[in-house]
Write a protein that holds these residues in place. Structure first.
Motif, PDB file in Angstrom:
ATOM      1  N   LYS A 101       0.821  -1.210   0.000  1.00 26.43           N
ATOM      2  CA  LYS A 101       0.000   0.000   0.000  1.00 26.43           C
ATOM      3  C   LYS A 101       0.857   1.263   0.000  1.00 26.43           C
ATOM      4  CE  LYS A 101      -3.827   2.197   2.491  1.00 26.43           C
ATOM      5  NZ  LYS A 101      -3.218   3.522   2.555  1.00 26.43           N
ATOM      6  N   TRP A 102       1.951   1.243   0.760  1.00 22.14           N
ATOM      7  CA  TRP A 102       2.769   2.450   0.840  1.00 22.14           C
ATOM      8  C   TRP A 102       3.360   2.820  -0.520  1.00 22.14           C
ATOM      9  CZ3 TRP A 102       7.763   2.164  -0.747  1.00 22.14           C
ATOM     10  CH2 TRP A 102       8.393   0.906  -0.737  1.00 22.14           C
ATOM     11  N   ALA A 103       3.687   1.781  -1.320  1.00 20.21           N
ATOM     12  CA  ALA A 103       4.255   2.040  -2.648  1.00 20.21           C
ATOM     13  C   ALA A 103       3.186   2.620  -3.574  1.00 20.21           C
ATOM     14  CB  ALA A 103       4.823   0.755  -3.231  1.00 20.21           C
ATOM     15  N   LYS A 104       1.976   2.089  -3.476  1.00 19.21           N
ATOM     16  CA  LYS A 104       0.895   2.616  -4.312  1.00 19.21           C
ATOM     17  C   LYS A 104       0.538   4.039  -3.896  1.00 19.21           C
ATOM     18  CE  LYS A 104      -1.643  -1.137  -3.636  1.00 19.21           C
ATOM     19  NZ  LYS A 104      -2.738  -2.131  -3.690  1.00 19.21           N
ATOM     20  N   ASP A 105       0.566   4.289  -2.591  1.00 19.70           N
ATOM     21  CA  ASP A 105       0.276   5.649  -2.109  1.00 19.70           C
ATOM     22  C   ASP A 105       1.341   6.636  -2.590  1.00 19.70           C
ATOM     23  OD1 ASP A 105      -1.954   4.710  -0.856  1.00 19.70           O
ATOM     24  OD2 ASP A 105      -1.031   4.583   1.145  1.00 19.70           O
ATOM     25  N   LYS A 106       2.597   6.194  -2.557  1.00 23.06           N
ATOM     26  CA  LYS A 106       3.704   7.047  -3.003  1.00 23.06           C
ATOM     27  C   LYS A 106       3.560   7.389  -4.484  1.00 23.06           C
ATOM     28  CE  LYS A 106       8.777   7.219  -3.110  1.00 23.06           C
ATOM     29  NZ  LYS A 106      10.029   6.483  -2.802  1.00 23.06           N
ATOM     30  N   LEU A 107       3.212   6.384  -5.284  1.00 20.57           N
ATOM     31  CA  LEU A 107       3.006   6.610  -6.713  1.00 20.57           C
ATOM     32  C   LEU A 107       1.843   7.564  -6.933  1.00 20.57           C
ATOM     33  CD1 LEU A 107       3.463   5.970  -9.732  1.00 20.57           C
ATOM     34  CD2 LEU A 107       1.942   3.985  -9.433  1.00 20.57           C
ATOM     35  N   SER A 108       0.773   7.358  -6.196  1.00 18.91           N
ATOM     36  CA  SER A 108      -0.411   8.201  -6.343  1.00 18.91           C
ATOM     37  C   SER A 108      -0.098   9.652  -6.004  1.00 18.91           C
ATOM     38  CB  SER A 108      -1.531   7.680  -5.440  1.00 18.91           C
ATOM     39  OG  SER A 108      -2.678   8.494  -5.548  1.00 18.91           O
ATOM     40  N   ALA A 109       0.701   9.861  -4.967  1.00 15.89           N
ATOM     41  CA  ALA A 109       1.062  11.233  -4.554  1.00 15.89           C
ATOM     42  C   ALA A 109       1.884  11.924  -5.637  1.00 15.89           C
ATOM     43  CB  ALA A 109       1.832  11.185  -3.239  1.00 15.89           C
ATOM     44  N   LYS A 110       2.841  11.212  -6.211  1.00 14.76           N
ATOM     45  CA  LYS A 110       3.675  11.790  -7.268  1.00 14.76           C
ATOM     46  C   LYS A 110       2.833  12.137  -8.501  1.00 14.76           C
ATOM     47  CE  LYS A 110       8.053   9.541  -6.034  1.00 14.76           C
ATOM     48  NZ  LYS A 110       9.111   8.605  -6.484  1.00 14.76           N
ATOM     49  N   LEU A 111       1.927  11.236  -8.847  1.00 16.96           N
ATOM     50  CA  LEU A 111       1.074  11.489 -10.009  1.00 16.96           C
ATOM     51  C   LEU A 111       0.155  12.679  -9.763  1.00 16.96           C
ATOM     52  CD1 LEU A 111       0.072   7.819 -10.972  1.00 16.96           C
ATOM     53  CD2 LEU A 111       1.639   9.327 -12.207  1.00 16.96           C
ATOM     54  N   GLN A 112      -0.360  12.776  -8.530  1.00 15.51           N
ATOM     55  CA  GLN A 112      -1.237  13.897  -8.188  1.00 15.51           C
ATOM     56  C   GLN A 112      -0.484  15.220  -8.264  1.00 15.51           C
ATOM     57  OE1 GLN A 112      -4.644  13.599  -7.474  1.00 15.51           O
ATOM     58  NE2 GLN A 112      -4.505  15.812  -7.798  1.00 15.51           N
ATOM     59  N   ILE A 139       4.654   5.579 -13.728  1.00 18.90           N
ATOM     60  CA  ILE A 139       3.831   4.358 -13.728  1.00 18.90           C
ATOM     61  C   ILE A 139       4.651   3.168 -14.209  1.00 18.90           C
ATOM     62  CG2 ILE A 139       1.842   3.232 -14.811  1.00 18.90           C
ATOM     63  CD1 ILE A 139       0.509   6.013 -14.906  1.00 18.90           C
ATOM     64  N   LYS A 140       5.451   3.386 -15.263  1.00 19.94           N
ATOM     65  CA  LYS A 140       6.268   2.301 -15.798  1.00 19.94           C
ATOM     66  C   LYS A 140       7.291   1.829 -14.773  1.00 19.94           C
ATOM     67  CE  LYS A 140       9.295   1.130 -19.669  1.00 19.94           C
ATOM     68  NZ  LYS A 140       9.985   1.634 -20.884  1.00 19.94           N
ATOM     69  N   GLU A 141       7.932   2.786 -14.099  1.00 21.05           N
ATOM     70  CA  GLU A 141       8.935   2.435 -13.088  1.00 21.05           C
ATOM     71  C   GLU A 141       8.304   1.640 -11.944  1.00 21.05           C
ATOM     72  OE1 GLU A 141      10.643   6.084 -11.846  1.00 21.05           O
ATOM     73  OE2 GLU A 141      11.719   6.434 -13.735  1.00 21.05           O
ATOM     74  N   HIS A 142       7.088   2.053 -11.563  1.00 20.96           N
ATOM     75  CA  HIS A 142       6.404   1.349 -10.478  1.00 20.96           C
ATOM     76  C   HIS A 142       6.080  -0.093 -10.892  1.00 20.96           C
ATOM     77  CE1 HIS A 142       3.800   0.787  -6.993  1.00 20.96           C
ATOM     78  NE2 HIS A 142       2.925   0.213  -7.824  1.00 20.96           N
ATOM     79  N   GLU A 143       5.589  -0.259 -12.114  1.00 21.22           N
ATOM     80  CA  GLU A 143       5.239  -1.602 -12.598  1.00 21.22           C
ATOM     81  C   GLU A 143       6.477  -2.487 -12.673  1.00 21.22           C
ATOM     82  OE1 GLU A 143       3.321  -0.801 -16.286  1.00 21.22           O
ATOM     83  OE2 GLU A 143       1.340  -0.468 -15.381  1.00 21.22           O
ATOM     84  N   GLU A 144       7.596  -1.919 -13.123  1.00 21.83           N
ATOM     85  CA  GLU A 144       8.837  -2.697 -13.194  1.00 21.83           C
ATOM     86  C   GLU A 144       9.307  -3.094 -11.800  1.00 21.83           C
ATOM     87  OE1 GLU A 144      11.445  -0.137 -15.336  1.00 21.83           O
ATOM     88  OE2 GLU A 144      10.654  -0.706 -17.326  1.00 21.83           O
ATOM     89  N   TRP A 145       9.150  -2.165 -10.853  1.00 24.94           N
ATOM     90  CA  TRP A 145       9.546  -2.452  -9.461  1.00 24.94           C
ATOM     91  C   TRP A 145       8.701  -3.595  -8.887  1.00 24.94           C
ATOM     92  CZ3 TRP A 145       6.851  -1.519  -4.726  1.00 24.94           C
ATOM     93  CH2 TRP A 145       7.633  -1.659  -3.577  1.00 24.94           C
ATOM     94  N   VAL A 146       7.394  -3.561  -9.192  1.00 18.29           N
ATOM     95  CA  VAL A 146       6.492  -4.620  -8.714  1.00 18.29           C
ATOM     96  C   VAL A 146       6.867  -5.959  -9.351  1.00 18.29           C
ATOM     97  CG1 VAL A 146       4.109  -5.463  -8.732  1.00 18.29           C
ATOM     98  CG2 VAL A 146       4.585  -3.061  -8.210  1.00 18.29           C
ATOM     99  N   GLU A 147       7.186  -5.924 -10.639  1.00 21.64           N
ATOM    100  CA  GLU A 147       7.566  -7.154 -11.332  1.00 21.64           C
ATOM    101  C   GLU A 147       8.842  -7.749 -10.743  1.00 21.64           C
ATOM    102  OE1 GLU A 147       7.839  -6.471 -15.493  1.00 21.64           O
ATOM    103  OE2 GLU A 147       5.696  -6.064 -15.752  1.00 21.64           O
TER     104      GLU A 147
END
Length: 275
Positions: A101-112, A139-147
């Motif tokens: 969740k913290w990673a998704k929240d961080k991504l969401s904050a940057k996008l916002q 978004i791409k960096e986040h997806e790669e990190w998750v992968e």
């Protein structure tokens, strides 16, 4: 009319009466026979078509049932495999969420933040394009990190893939089941249609056969009695009549006497065996 009255009737007169009856049957039967043949011609293709359609639906139902059962079986095996992996991961100290969740929240904050800058800035199209590209890169960096995190936990990936595939299989099984239920109604209607026309076909076929036999029998009888009447030839047919007229037994009485004699002989034989 008693026996004496019957004996008084001339053989030729009796033969002519029989001949007349056979002639009438020979006139009536062909018309009935044609009607029955028409019914048979009408019912046969309809019964055949209904049977073929029913069997076709039955095959579809059977295939859908096999598809449903196979999908359910495979889904059950996949869920069991996923549960086995889960139990193993728990026993080995748990598992990490590849997308916490913290990673998704961080991504969401940057996008916002980028979205706010895009809305408040009065930049050119190039500036807007820059913000959009930055959002895509985040978004791409986040997806790669998750992968990468997922790849570091192959069992977790296998478990999730198994569950995802199992859910798809259950969806397929449900679709096959729904289609099967829908076809079942059509199959019932087609079976009723088949039974209706098959019953009509067998009835017409049976009647046609009986009438054919009756017509053949009547034609044979016509030839027989015509020959007898034309040649006044009844001597061999009057043997029983002559015997009765002379005081002898009728053929029925003779048959009864023979039967009684046979039964009496059987009883004697049975008593002899007992002694």
């Amino acid at each position: 009319m008693d026996a004496n009255d019957l004996l008084a009737v001339s053989p030729k007169l009796l033969a002519q009466a029989i001949l007349h009856r056979r002639e009438r049957l020979a006139e009536i039967i062909p018309e009935d026979l044609e009607e029955r043949k028409g019914e048979l011609i009408d019912a046969e293709p309809k019964a055949k078509s209904a049977r073929e359609e029913r069997d076709k639906i039955n095959n579809k139902v059977a295939n859908l049932k096999h598809e449903r059962n196979s999908a359910q079986k495979e889904a059950r095996e996949l869920f069991e495999r996923a549960n086995e992996i889960r139990e193993r991961l728990i026993s080995e100290g748990g598992m990490k969420n590849p997308d916490p969740k913290w990673a998704k929240d961080k991504l969401s904050a940057k996008l916002q933040s980028l979205e706010n800058q895009l809305e408040t800035s009065a930049g050119t199209h190039k500036t807007e394009e820059k913000f959009i590209n930055e959002m895509k890169n985040l978004i791409k960096e986040h997806e790669e990190w998750v992968e990468e995190r997922t790849a570091s936990q192959p069992l977790v990936k296998e478990m999730k893939d198994a569950r995802a595939k199992a859910r798809k299989l259950l969806d397929s099984a449900q679709k096959a089941h729904d289609a099967m239920v829908e076809l079942a109604q059509s199959n019932e209607e087609m079976h009723e249609s088949f039974m209706k026309w098959e019953s009509a076909r067998t009835r017409a076929e049976s009647r046609t056969m009986r009438l054919n036999n009756a017509l053949s029998s009547s034609q044979d009888a016509l030839e027989f009695w015509k020959d007898r009447v034309e040649n006044d030839n009844f001597d061999d047919l009057l043997v029983d009549s002559v015997r009765v007229r002379d005081g002898g037994q009728s053929s029925k009485a003779i048959a009864r006497s023979l039967k009684q004699e046979k039964e009496s002989q059987q009883m004697k034989t049975a008593r002899g065996e007992e002694e």
